[in-house]
Scaffold this motif. Sequence first.
Motif: not given
Length: 134
Positions: A83, A89-90, A93-95, A97-98
């Motif tokens: 990032m 990222v989607a 992977e985005l979850d 990252l959050k």
Amino acid sequence: MAKTTGVKNETETSVQELPVVSEIEETVTTEDTPETVEDVQDVQDVQDIDEILNSLKGLLSALEKLQKVRQDVGDIKPLIGRMLDGELVAGEELDQLKTGVNSLSRLVRAYSDHQTALTKAQPARNLLDQVLKV
């Protein structure tokens, strides 16, 4: 006792009898001796040892929390790196990252708690040196 009457503003005094005091003296002896400086020092030493042991327990607890949070953040470190490199990222992977970014704040707090516990536990070094000499 003094009384004030509402009519003439006069005071009346009454004499009370004093209790009779016996002339026989009773001596009371106690088996308890006052604490000496050494006794006070022993109590202080025990309190110091308790504080040191509690600080070691606190340090262990803080270390466990720090390691757990580090592991959580360590799992997403590559994603954070991607990032930061500007990659998109989607999805899952985005979850991750959050969750990871939220874990970073827990990591900073755990690190601070660990540093505080480490500072408090430093007197344990002297105690361990004394105890382990034997």
